[in-house]
Design a protein around this motif. Structure first.
Motif, PDB file in Angstrom:
ATOM      1  N   GLU A   1       4.568 -11.789  23.491  1.00 15.69           N
ATOM      2  CA  GLU A   1       3.176 -11.346  23.386  1.00 15.69           C
ATOM      3  C   GLU A   1       2.687 -10.586  24.610  1.00 15.69           C
ATOM      4  O   GLU A   1       1.755  -9.783  24.515  1.00 15.69           O
TER       5      GLU A   1
ATOM      6  N   PRO B   1       0.148 -15.720  17.993  1.00 10.14           N
ATOM      7  CA  PRO B   1       0.968 -14.518  17.941  1.00 10.14           C
ATOM      8  C   PRO B   1       0.113 -13.343  17.459  1.00 10.14           C
ATOM      9  O   PRO B   1      -0.513 -13.420  16.397  1.00 10.14           O
TER      10      PRO B   1
ATOM     11  N   SER C   1       5.134 -18.577  18.894  1.00  7.43           N
ATOM     12  CA  SER C   1       5.697 -17.408  19.570  1.00  7.43           C
ATOM     13  C   SER C   1       6.033 -17.801  21.003  1.00  7.43           C
ATOM     14  O   SER C   1       5.922 -18.964  21.383  1.00  7.43           O
TER      15      SER C   1
END
Length: 226
Positions: free
Chosen positions: A214, A167, A209
């Motif tokens: 992202e 992340p 994540s």
């Protein structure tokens, strides 16, 4: 059975594992070594009980308690020392088959004294009982880093990235500009370019994540150079 909704991926060394129950696969995440806080992932086929450990990073007693010493395979995501300190003890205790990316296999063997039984590359598969993970080779953090993706037929993909993707950015390339360009190119094309936004990814350290969270930052990562 549908995927459990209590999993967060937040673990700490010395604490309990976090457990995610998929229809066919159980994922257990545990952190070891308070200083390095490496993540280790135990994947268990719900139909057969076969198991795969991703990164025997440290604290073999913790990992053997997690596996119950019923372990078929250990995959090492890359050659860095902090990701395979327990490999020898785990293999001696379980007889598990060892897997690593081909360019990193010899360095891992030299560092651990453990022969890598199977060297893998892009598109190879690793079976966990009735479940199958696909190998994505991602050079840059190390020459032979690998990520493993489980395309859950009953849900979204699950991606185990080692230290290639976290992340907030790609992995450390230690000031090597060429290695950074290679890493971000391969992450962008092989990961973000092939997998959907709802792919949940599990890195070698820290929290998890999704690719969707992202993806908007890829250009920013490339611009900043790390």
């Amino acid at each position: 059975m549908t995927e459990s909704d209590s999993y967060t991926g937040a673990v700490s060394a010395g604490g309990p594992p976090d457990i995610r129950e998929l229809a066919a696969l159980t994922i257990r995440k545990v952190a070891v070594d308070p200083q390095m806080s490496n993540n280790c992932y135990l994947l268990t086929c719900r139909a057969t009980g076969d198991q795969l450990l991703i990164d025997a990073a440290d604290e073999p007693a913790v990992l053997l308690d997690l596996t119950g010493e019923r372990l078929q395979t250990v995959a090492t995501t890359h050659q860095h020392w902090d990701h395979h300190r327990a490999l020898r003890d785990i293999v001696l205790a379980t007889g598990a088959t060892t897997v690593a990316g081909a360019p990193d296999a010899q360095p891992i063997a030299e560092q651990t004294g453990v022969t890598i039984d199977r060297e893998v590359g892009d598109g190879d598969t690793i079976a966990v009982g009735d479940c199958v993970l696909r190998v994505i080779a991602i050079a840059g953090h190390t020459p032979g880093s690998i990520a493993l993706v489980y395309d859950d037929p009953d849900g979204h993909p699950h991606l185990f990235t080692g230290d290639s993707l976290f992340p907030g950015g790609v992995g450390n390339t230690f000031g090597d500009d060429a290695a950074f360009r290679q890493l971000i190119d391969e992450v962008e094309t092989k990961v973000f370019g092939t997998l959907p936004d709802d792919t949940w990814f599990y890195p070698g350290h820290g929290g998890d994540s999704t690719l969707g969270a992202e993806r908007p930052h890829l250009a920013e990562w490339r611009e900043r150079g790390w």
